[in-house]
Write an enzyme that holds these catalytic residues in place. Structure first.
Site, PDB file in Angstrom:
ATOM      1  N   CYS B 257       0.832  -1.217   0.000  1.00 47.76           N
ATOM      2  CA  CYS B 257       0.000   0.000   0.000  1.00 47.76           C
ATOM      3  C   CYS B 257       0.866   1.268   0.000  1.00 47.76           C
ATOM      4  O   CYS B 257       1.536   1.553  -0.973  1.00 47.76           O
ATOM      5  CB  CYS B 257      -0.974  -0.041   1.167  1.00 47.76           C
ATOM      6  SG  CYS B 257      -2.349   1.096   0.947  1.00 47.76           S
ATOM      7  N   HIS B 342      -3.785  -5.352   0.066  1.00 46.75           N
ATOM      8  CA  HIS B 342      -3.382  -5.803   1.401  1.00 46.75           C
ATOM      9  C   HIS B 342      -3.355  -7.326   1.524  1.00 46.75           C
ATOM     10  O   HIS B 342      -4.363  -7.921   1.879  1.00 46.75           O
ATOM     11  CB  HIS B 342      -4.318  -5.218   2.458  1.00 46.75           C
ATOM     12  CG  HIS B 342      -4.151  -3.748   2.628  1.00 46.75           C
ATOM     13  ND1 HIS B 342      -3.345  -3.189   3.569  1.00 46.75           N
ATOM     14  CD2 HIS B 342      -4.657  -2.706   1.906  1.00 46.75           C
ATOM     15  CE1 HIS B 342      -3.364  -1.867   3.460  1.00 46.75           C
ATOM     16  NE2 HIS B 342      -4.154  -1.552   2.456  1.00 46.75           N
ATOM     17  N   GLU B 344      -2.179  -8.948   3.803  1.00 44.41           N
ATOM     18  CA  GLU B 344      -2.367  -9.337   5.201  1.00 44.41           C
ATOM     19  C   GLU B 344      -3.848  -9.419   5.569  1.00 44.41           C
ATOM     20  O   GLU B 344      -4.185  -9.827   6.678  1.00 44.41           O
ATOM     21  CB  GLU B 344      -1.633  -8.363   6.132  1.00 44.41           C
ATOM     22  CG  GLU B 344      -2.350  -7.044   6.431  1.00 44.41           C
ATOM     23  CD  GLU B 344      -2.241  -6.024   5.300  1.00 44.41           C
ATOM     24  OE1 GLU B 344      -1.725  -6.373   4.219  1.00 44.41           O
ATOM     25  OE2 GLU B 344      -2.688  -4.875   5.489  1.00 44.41           O
TER      26      GLU B 344
END
Lengths: 1063, 366
Positions: B257, B342, B344
């Site tokens: 990001c 993202h 994650e």
């Protein structure tokens, strides 16, 4: 990868007749698939035995076979048509199982047919219990401790290891047929026995019962590049233990944190990857309510009921995308039709919630066991969209047509607290209402959660509604209260009733768009639902896309139920197509997620909302239509006609006054008198006393029914005062406020006519004759076109009466008339100035596009202009026989005896050059195993004993072994037909039950004076036949017809297969 | 509209002068911010605690928020960074086995001003049409001082976002079976980035945004993680300058990001502000090398311009399937790759967590 070059001609197998567990959703899926294939320029060959479907329409495929869905028939079609591919995953379990059998036998390879959608290994891994378990274990996805067994003893042995309660799930059965929860060994033995018998491979799964866990579903799609997406998550209101088809479902899942949600989403994707499904797949999970522990319950490697729901809930066309994937496309190549800019490779974001509510047939089957379990019982469902759960729930409960407009169920109010709590422990179709009643009485959310294991989230939402209702009833109805209630989804009329006050203002609904992306992208989906906000996206859409065309609203038929099935969706969709062709903007209003009509690109606009007066008013206000069409949406739509007419809305076609004239007894009698048409004598009554007096005046037997009839709802033949008392008690219990009609019952030949009238001329595409005499509901009768036994004089009379009635009732469009021919005289039974159940099949057989013509007439065209002569249309070259299909094996304790109350859920069609061949096809399609040897067990009522002699003789001559109970055996033996005597059910063993269990019996012919009550001998015996899958004939005429067919000596292999596009 | 959530009125004032009336929840007062919408249907807690939302007023397009309450475990940082919170309905009777409280109390505790009973779809469509807009939520009489507030709204910009949210000083986290050491340059990192690394046997040293190449070299890590973070990437000139040097250390780098954008800027590429950004858990991203599409979770208002990437040193590795914007860059002469989305998750799909494995792989190869 774009379209595979080696695919040119695709065979699509449909799902056959509507039965519980396999309903209209497969017409929707199949239709979408056929359209997708045709768009690609592929030649489509379709086979489906269900004539009421849109997929069997000429526009949908190049070659269409309305033929029995048996292995042999499909093989013959493959040999005739030589398709290069077979699409297996869009015809429900039926289509999938057939495809798999064809592949496994090597038939497909031998005939160079590629299997599209899923390969046999995939199907095997997903559907074979052990293979599935092994596969899940391999990828580390937890399954419920279970074991596949093939004997009762093994099941008992395993249950000892894992402990009771256990769930039994038979392999390869529809909607979990034959499954159940066993709490002890005795119950297990019973359920296992039944399940083993029903499983085509005699295999059941015995598993640990995890009732009470949350049930969560994911719809997943995968393509050949291994791109995977989940279209939608769904959470069941009822925890594990109730079949998902019988549960209220909310989409998306609401009680899961992102952790839990992603855990299950990832599991779903892992599963589809391992199974290598190319297309749509449904994964069901059980999630422990107090931990991360979960189990995979089931995977359907095909388009399913849930995927139809997910499609409608999100706007993502799963079936269409699955079909494109099957022919080679990948998700990143398929455009998201909704935005026109983005691709199908994404996951829809919802900015609303969806509630699905099942529709059960227990209002018809008053003696059926209402408990819900692992076996699905619902015949259909509705979906509602709202910005809150409460709003969607209120819409759903209105859409389901239970005669309620809120969660309050009158009959539960009468229960004592103890009775209510006891009911909550049994799980039945009224559970959500019982929970609501309990909340009203102050039972806490915690307590209810403990009893039902329904998540507190849902219970608290219901409690919000309870509290709102209390607030409404308390003090002045302020604007604040009113607006809050509107946001909660309450109708003005409901608010007024609950508050006892006039509404202080009127808030009109506005409409929001279903756009797959929560507003992130600009969308042009013409798919709307109502809310009570300020911005009206539908109105903006109408203004933005205005092409100056006149707007016409078509009201659909709501949930699929017995008596109002998919036929009405066929009619609604055809009307929409014709409207578009005529240059109108066609707008659909409906609430059934399983149907083609609620596909957002069927009409120019779709409103997914309840079909009540008030809901419809707001749509009218937004649309400002030129006119509305109510005659194609069954009773659901026609019920709106008076209200719409009073509102000043232009009714296209037959006017409200004509509908009233046909339904109002007195007015109708006047018309008949004027036309000189006789009808069975009758009276209108309100009370039991009046009913008894009327019956005595007419003489028994009499036919009783409520004045507003839907599929013969609550209709019986009363033979005595006792029957009348019982009936009146039931009918008043189910809160019917209209009068009851009592008619003299005439046991003649029933004849049905669908006619089209333009106000001056009329057209009868064909006369249908029923095999079963009057007394069996027309929807449950075998119906034959053209009529086989009527004389010219009778036919002429029928044509004449039809003309007079159509003209006198000022019908513009369709009218359905039922006659009885009794002692060579024609009597009118019923006139419905609307479309009927038989319209699709007659349209297909005669080639007359009835709905299209009717629609054109509504706009002033005349039959003459359209090229039709007035009168009866010349008889077609084919005989068509419509055979009803029942779902008795799913509905415990329902008497299978046919009567004036409709019981069938679907139908099949047999088309051939002769009557016998057509009937043969129809029976085979309906699942009759026409064995030519074995035993026939006969037990008939006294009035049938004379007639049964000739029928029994036929079976005897064909070499069948006959068995009968004392009375029947006596009559037969006296008439020189050798018959074995069998004890009745209530007599000492060995009796009829032992005989049925022995496997010796192949056909049962059973009629009785009285039925219904599950405790009766005859009912028990007929139920046993259902459980043992023995052909059971409950009308003397059906038995005769079957004997005649068997006597011809022909089998389905001898009968030509017919491509109906050539008719 | 939640009946028993009735409270005093609150208002939204948008830069174009629009006033929307709703009801107050969370803290009271007035707050100004950049109004953005997110389409995720779960994960509101992760959204509220994601530092990337610093300076923003978040609109949830999903109408029912707070269904499963809040719990400590699902925080993505130690506190909430959103300026304000706009929902249609919040749930006062949440249900989940991990639930520790409701969202109203959470917002009050975090001093976040919220507003409910708003037609969030209508607001979202407005933002979509006009682009990201500044606005305010207030529980005071909006009409009394509308002009004054509008002036403040129009003047509002998110400044020094990264430097505001970054850790004040280095802190270390030990993995259970530690094999590698990773420096996580905190531009506003989400906790799960750290967790994903720890899970893979990486000790994590979180360092402030403006840590220099020298300082990192001193730690002698096996890999460097550039985290997500809030605001305009180009304003972080010092960080960009540092990263240009850090990239030369020859240590494997993974950027997410903001980290992706900073890395690109450090290599001479440009970023631009998107009309209304990508925020949600359903963004399709094409991995050009694999020719596969992944559903990803995203939260960004800026993007690297595809054609500004110097093809002699780097290549665009991922693009957004919808608008074709840059979603990832792979550096040719460095052991470095970065993504805009993202991997994650938290909230959102876990489908791209394999990128952490690739990062570990890079460290192993070294």
């Amino acid at each position: 990868m774009p379209l595979r070059k080696d695919i040119k001609k695709v065979l699509v197998i449909g799902s056959g007749p509507i039965v519980i567990g396999q309903a209209a959703e497969f017409d929707y899926a199949g239709t979408q698939a056929c359209r997708a294939l045709k768009q690609e320029g592929l030649e489509v060959v379709l086979v489906n035995s269900n004539p009421a479907t849109i997929m069997t329409d000429k526009a949908m495929a190049d070659k269409i076979y309305i033929e029995p869905l048996t292995l042999d028939v499909i093989k013959r079609i493959i040999r005739i048509e030589k398709p290069d591919s077979l699409l297996s995953t869009l015809g429900g379990q039926t289509g999938l199982t057939l495809s798999m059998q064809l592949a496994e036998e090597g038939f497909l390879d031998a005939n160079n047919v590629k299997l599209l959608g899923a390969d046999p290994l995939t199907i095997h891994k997903a559907e074979d219990r052990q293979a599935f378990k092994d596969t899940m274990e391999k990828i580390g996805e937890p399954c419920i401790p279970s074991k596949v067994v093939e004997t009762i003893e093994d099941s008992v042995e395993f249950a000892k290891v894992i402990g009771y309660p256990v769930i039994v799930r038979p392999a390869f059965t529809l909607g979990g047929t034959g499954g159940g929860i066993a709490k002890n060994e005795e119950e297990l033995r019973d359920i296992a026995k039944n399940g083993l018998r029903l499983s085509p491979i005699t295999q059941i799964l015995v598993e640990k019962c995890i009732s009470g866990w949350k049930e969560i579903e994911f719809e997943v799609i995968r393509d050949s590049k291994d791109n995977c997406i989940t279209v939608c998550s769904m959470e069941n209101f009822d925890p594990v233990g109730v079949h998902t088809g019988d549960s209220i479902v909310i989409a998306p899942a609401v009680t899961l944190t992102d952790r839990e949600y992603q855990m299950l989403r990832t599991a779903a994707i892992n599963i589809i990857r391992e199974l290598k499904v190319e297309g749509g797949c449904n994964c069901q999970f059980a999630l422990h309510p107090e931990s991360y522990q979960y189990s995979v319950i089931e995977v359907n490697p095909r388009v399913s009921r849930s995927s139809a729901l997910a499609s409608k809930a999100t706007g993502y066309p799963i079936a269409k995308v699955a079909a494109k994937i099957a022919i080679g496309y990948t998700l990143d190549e398929i455009i998201n039709q909704v935005t026109g800019k983005t691709y199908a490779c994404f996951e829809p974001a919802l900015d609303y919630v969806v509630v699905k509510f099942p529709k059960w047939a227990f209002d018809k089957f008053v003696y059926a066991k209402r408990t819900l379990g692992t076996q699905m019982k619902a015949t259909g469902e509705v979906m509602a969209i709202g910005t809150s759960f409460e709003q969607a729930m209120m819409k759903a409960v209105r859409s389901i047509e239970l005669g309620v407009d809120s969660m309050n169920l009158k009959k539960l109010e009468k229960l004592s607290d103890e009775e209510l709590m006891k009911k909550l422990e049994e799980v039945d179709d009224e559970r959500s209402f019982q929970v609501y009643e309990a909340l009203k009485r102050g039972v806490t959310v915690e307590k209810l959660h403990e009893i039902t294991m329904i998540d507190e989230w849902f219970l608290n939402k219901l409690l919000n509604m309870v509290n709102l209702e209390k607030w409404l009833a308390d003090g002045e109805l302020t604007e604040e209260k009113y607006l809050t209630a509107k946001n909660y989804g309450y109708l003005d009329s409901t608010i007024e009733r609950m508050s006892g006050q006039k509404c202080p203002m009127h808030k009109q609904a506005v409409y929001k768009m279903v756009d797959t992306c929560a507003g992130e992208f600009k969308a042009e989906t013409p798919y709307f639902y109502s809310t009570f906000d300020e911005e009206n996206e539908a109105k903006q859409f109408i203004e933005r896309t205005d092409k100056g065309r006149k707007k016409v609203i078509v009201f659909g038929s709501g949930p699929i139920r017995i008596g109002q099935g998919i036929e009405f969706d066929y009619c609604s969709v055809h009307c929409v197509w014709t409207l578009k062709e005529l240059g109108y903007e066609a707008v659909i209003c409906n609430n059934n997620p399983e149907t083609v009509s609620t596909d957002f690109d069927t009409g120019d606009r779709l409103y997914f909302d309840p079909l009540t007066k008030e809901d419809v008013e707001s749509i009218i206000a937004t649309e400002q239509p030129y006119g509305v069409v109510v005659q194609f949406g069954g009773q659901t739509a026609i019920k709106l006609v008076k209200h719409l007419s009073d509102m000043g809305v232009r009714i296209l076609g037959t006017q409200a006054d004509s509908v009233d004239a046909a339904e109002d007894r007195e007015r109708f009698d006047e018309i008949l008198e004027k036309c000189g048409i006789p009808r069975p004598q009758g009276h209108t009554v309100m009370t039991t006393e009046e009913a008894v007096a009327a019956a005595e005046d007419l003489g028994y037997p009499v036919l009783m029914r409520p004045s507003y009839v839907l599929g013969g709802q609550n209709m019986i033949i009363a033979h005595s005062e006792k029957d009348i008392v019982e009936y009146m008690e039931i009918i008043t219990r189910t809160m019917i406020e209209n009068p009851v009609l009592i008619d003299k019952y005439m046991m003649g030949t029933e004849v049905e006519v669908d006619a089209i009238c333009d106000g001056k001329d009329f057209l009868i595409p064909g006369i249908m004759e029923h095999i079963e005499r009057a007394g069996v509901h027309s929807g449950d009768s075998i119906s034959v076109y053209p009529a086989q036994t009527l004389s010219e004089r009778i036919k002429n009379t029928i044509v004449d009466y039809t003309k007079k009635l159509a003209l006198e009732l000022k019908v513009v469009g369709l009218v359905n008339i039922q006659y009885v021919v009794y002692n060579h005289e024609v009597y009118v039974i019923e006139v419905n100035p609307r479309s009927s159940r038989t319209v699709p099949y007659i349209s297909k057989v005669t080639g007359i596009p009835m709905v299209d013509i009717a629609t054109k007439l509504m706009f002033g065209a005349t039959l003459k202009e359209l090229g039709y002569e007035s009168g009866l249309y010349p008889v077609a070259d084919y005989v068509a026989v419509k055979v009803p299909v029942f779902s008795f094996e799913k509905l415990h304790d329902v008497d299978t005896m046919l009567g004036p109350e409709m019981k069938s859920t679907g139908e099949c069609l047999g088309i051939a050059h002769t009557f016998e061949d057509a009937l043969l096809k129809g029976l085979v399609a309906a699942g009759f195993d026409l064995k030519k040897e074995g035993g026939v067990f006969i037990t008939v009522r006294d009035t049938d004993k004379q007639e049964i002699i000739a029928i029994a003789d036929k079976f005897s001559q064909m070499g069948f072994e006959l068995y009968a109970t004392a009375g029947t055996a006596g009559v037969l033996n006296r008439n020189m037909i050798a018959t074995n005597h069998v004890n009745r059910v209530s007599e000492p063993e060995p009796n009829a039950i032992n005989l049925l269990e022995s496997g010796k019996i192949h056909y049962v012919i059973s009629t009785s004076e009285k039925g219904r009550l599950p405790a009766r001998d005859s009912v028990k015996m007929r139920r046993k036949s259902v459980e043992r899958s023995i052909c059971s004939l409950t009308a003397i005429d059906t038995a005769r017809a079957l004997a005649n067919v068997l006597q011809t000596g022909r089998t389905i292999d001898d009968v030509e297969l017919i491509d109906i596009t050539k008719i | 509209m939640a009946l028993f959530n009735k409270s005093e009125k609150a208002y939204i004032l948008l830069a174009d002068g629009t006033v929307l009336t709703g009801q107050s929840f969370g803290a009271k007062g007035t707050v100004i911010g950049e109004v953005v919408f997110t389409t995720g249907m779960t994960g509101y807690q992760e959204t509220l605690t994601d530092p990337s939302y610093y300076g923003q007023i978040v609109v949830q397009t999903f109408p029912l928020i707070g269904n499963y309450g809040v719990n400590r475990e699902d925080y993505e940082s130690t506190k909430s960074y959103v300026s304000g919170y706009i929902v249609r309905e919040w749930c006062n009777a949440p249900s989940n086995f991990r639930c520790e409280g409701n969202i109203d109390d959470f917002l009050k505790e975090q001093n976040i001003i919220g507003i409910h009973s708003i037609d969030t779809r209508s607001l979202t469509r407005k933002i979509r049409e006009y682009g990201v807009m500044n606005g305010a939520i207030t529980t005071e009489d909006v009409f009394a001082k509308k002009d004054e507030l509008l002036k403040l709204i129009k003047a509002y910009t998110i400044k020094d976002a990264v430097h505001t949210v970054t850790v004040p000083e280095k802190c270390e986290y030990k993995a259970e079976n530690s094999k590698y050491k990773v420096v996580l340059i905190d531009l506003g990192y989400k906790r799960n980035i750290r967790e994903e690394l720890l899970k893979r046997g990486c000790d994590v040293v979180v360092v402030p945004d403006r840590t220099t190449a020298e300082e990192i070299k001193a730690i002698a890590p096996d890999g460097i993680m550039l985290s997500n973070g809030p605001g305009d990437p180009s304003e972080n000139t010092e960080v960009i300058k540092n990263v240009a040097e850090i990239a030369k250390l020859g240590i494997p780098i993974f950027g997410i990001c903001m980290g992706h954008q900073i890395m690109a800027l450090a290599h001479g590429a440009k970023t631009e502000k998107l009309k209304y950004g990508h925020r949600g858990a359903n963004q399709p991203v094409i991995d050009l090398a694999l020719d596969k599409t992944f559903v990803t979770t995203q939260n960004h208002g800026y993007a690297v311009l595809n054609d500004s990437v110097d093809t002699s040193i780097a290549e665009v590795s991922h693009i957004n399937a919808n608008d074709k914007t840059c979603e990832g860059v792979r550096y040719k002469n460095e052991k470095a790759f970065t993504v805009q989305f993202h991997p994650e998750a938290h909230g959102g799909p876990l489908d791209t967590s394999y990128l952490f494995d690739e990062f570990v792989q890079l460290m192993e190869e070294k």
